[in-house]
Scaffold this motif. Structure first.
Motif, short mmCIF file in Angstrom:
data_model
loop_
_atom_site.label_atom_id
_atom_site.label_comp_id
_atom_site.label_asym_id
_atom_site.label_seq_id
_atom_site.Cartn_x
_atom_site.Cartn_y
_atom_site.Cartn_z
N ASP A 90 0.83 -1.20 0.00
CA ASP A 90 0.00 0.00 0.00
C ASP A 90 0.86 1.25 0.00
O ASP A 90 1.96 1.28 0.57
CB ASP A 90 -0.89 0.04 1.24
N GLU A 91 0.34 2.30 -0.62
CA GLU A 91 0.96 3.62 -0.54
C GLU A 91 0.44 4.29 0.73
O GLU A 91 -0.77 4.35 0.95
CB GLU A 91 0.60 4.46 -1.77
N ILE A 92 1.34 4.80 1.57
CA ILE A 92 0.97 5.34 2.87
C ILE A 92 1.48 6.78 2.98
O ILE A 92 2.57 7.10 2.51
CB ILE A 92 1.57 4.49 4.01
N THR A 93 0.68 7.63 3.62
CA THR A 93 1.09 8.99 3.94
C THR A 93 1.12 9.12 5.46
O THR A 93 0.17 8.75 6.14
CB THR A 93 0.10 10.01 3.36
N VAL A 94 2.23 9.63 5.98
CA VAL A 94 2.38 9.85 7.42
C VAL A 94 2.01 11.30 7.71
O VAL A 94 2.54 12.22 7.09
CB VAL A 94 3.82 9.56 7.89
N LEU A 95 1.07 11.50 8.65
CA LEU A 95 0.54 12.83 8.95
C LEU A 95 0.74 13.16 10.43
O LEU A 95 0.73 12.27 11.27
CB LEU A 95 -0.96 12.89 8.66
N ARG A 96 0.89 14.46 10.72
CA ARG A 96 0.87 14.95 12.10
C ARG A 96 -0.27 15.95 12.20
O ARG A 96 -0.36 16.89 11.41
CB ARG A 96 2.17 15.63 12.49
N VAL A 97 -1.16 15.76 13.17
CA VAL A 97 -2.30 16.66 13.35
C VAL A 97 -1.79 17.95 13.99
O VAL A 97 -1.20 17.92 15.07
CB VAL A 97 -3.37 16.00 14.24
N SER A 98 -2.00 19.07 13.30
CA SER A 98 -1.54 20.33 13.86
C SER A 98 -2.63 21.02 14.67
O SER A 98 -2.36 21.53 15.75
CB SER A 98 -1.00 21.25 12.76
N GLU A 99 -3.88 21.02 14.16
CA GLU A 99 -4.96 21.61 14.94
C GLU A 99 -6.31 21.15 14.43
O GLU A 99 -6.45 20.73 13.29
CB GLU A 99 -4.88 23.14 14.95
N ILE A 100 -7.31 21.24 15.31
CA ILE A 100 -8.69 20.90 14.98
C ILE A 100 -9.46 22.20 14.88
O ILE A 100 -9.49 23.00 15.82
CB ILE A 100 -9.29 19.97 16.05
N LEU A 101 -10.08 22.43 13.72
CA LEU A 101 -10.72 23.71 13.43
C LEU A 101 -12.24 23.56 13.38
O LEU A 101 -12.75 22.55 12.90
CB LEU A 101 -10.22 24.25 12.10
N THR A 102 -12.95 24.57 13.86
CA THR A 102 -14.41 24.60 13.76
C THR A 102 -14.84 25.95 13.19
O THR A 102 -14.03 26.88 13.09
CB THR A 102 -15.07 24.40 15.14
N ASP A 103 -16.09 26.07 12.81
CA ASP A 103 -16.67 27.32 12.30
C ASP A 103 -15.93 27.86 11.08
O ASP A 103 -15.66 29.06 10.98
CB ASP A 103 -16.73 28.39 13.40
N ASN A 104 -15.56 26.98 10.15
CA ASN A 104 -14.89 27.36 8.89
C ASN A 104 -13.61 28.16 9.12
O ASN A 104 -13.25 29.02 8.31
CB ASN A 104 -15.84 28.14 7.98
N ALA A 105 -12.90 27.90 10.20
CA ALA A 105 -11.66 28.62 10.50
C ALA A 105 -10.54 28.11 9.59
O ALA A 105 -10.56 26.98 9.12
CB ALA A 105 -11.28 28.42 11.96
N LYS A 106 -9.57 28.97 9.35
CA LYS A 106 -8.40 28.62 8.55
C LYS A 106 -7.26 28.20 9.49
O LYS A 106 -7.20 28.66 10.63
CB LYS A 106 -7.94 29.82 7.71
N PRO A 107 -6.34 27.35 9.02
CA PRO A 107 -5.23 26.94 9.88
C PRO A 107 -4.35 28.13 10.27
O PRO A 107 -4.03 28.98 9.43
CB PRO A 107 -4.44 25.96 9.02
#
Length: 129
Positions: A90-107
């Protein structure tokens, strides 16, 4: 705060600074990607989506693209000299969660700077002297 996201047909429970391996997604290594399929946003007052939470997303940093372990599918029909051996990775992508956004917020957070390997170079120079 945590969130349940859906990507690649699977669901993952994530929190900020979690590192996870998912099926391949588009994005350059070191870039920030937004995942918009958020099923649950948890915290003091959890928000459940029907089926997704409106305006919620999870910003993740792409750490690496790699291939998973080899999976072998071997079929044998006894006494017939019939064998089939197939494998794939399988092709895999390793990710790190930077933040959880609500109300259409931008990172708000950008990718983390890469750490330089200064200490190892200094020890090599000391050993050579």
């Amino acid at each position: 705060m945590f969130a349940v996201i859906k990507t690649g047909g699977r669901q993952y429970r994530v929190a900020p600074d979690d590192v996870l391996e998912v099926g391949k997604i588009e994005g350059e290594v070191g870039s920030i990607v937004q995942l918009n399929e958020v099923l649950v946003v948890g915290g003091d007052t959890p928000i459940l989506g029907l089926p997704t939470v409106a305006g919620a997303s999870v910003a993740v940093e792409v750490l690496d693209h790699k291939r998973g372990p080899k999976v072998i599918a071997f079929k044998k029909r006894r006494r017939k000299n019939s064998r089939r051996k197939r494998g794939y990775r399988d092709e895999i992508t390793v990710l790190r969660v930077s933040e959880i956004l609500t109300d259409n917020a931008k990172p708000t957070k950008g990718p983390r700077p890469k750490k330089e390997k200064v200490a190892k170079e200094a020890t090599k120079e000391d050993a050579a002297a």
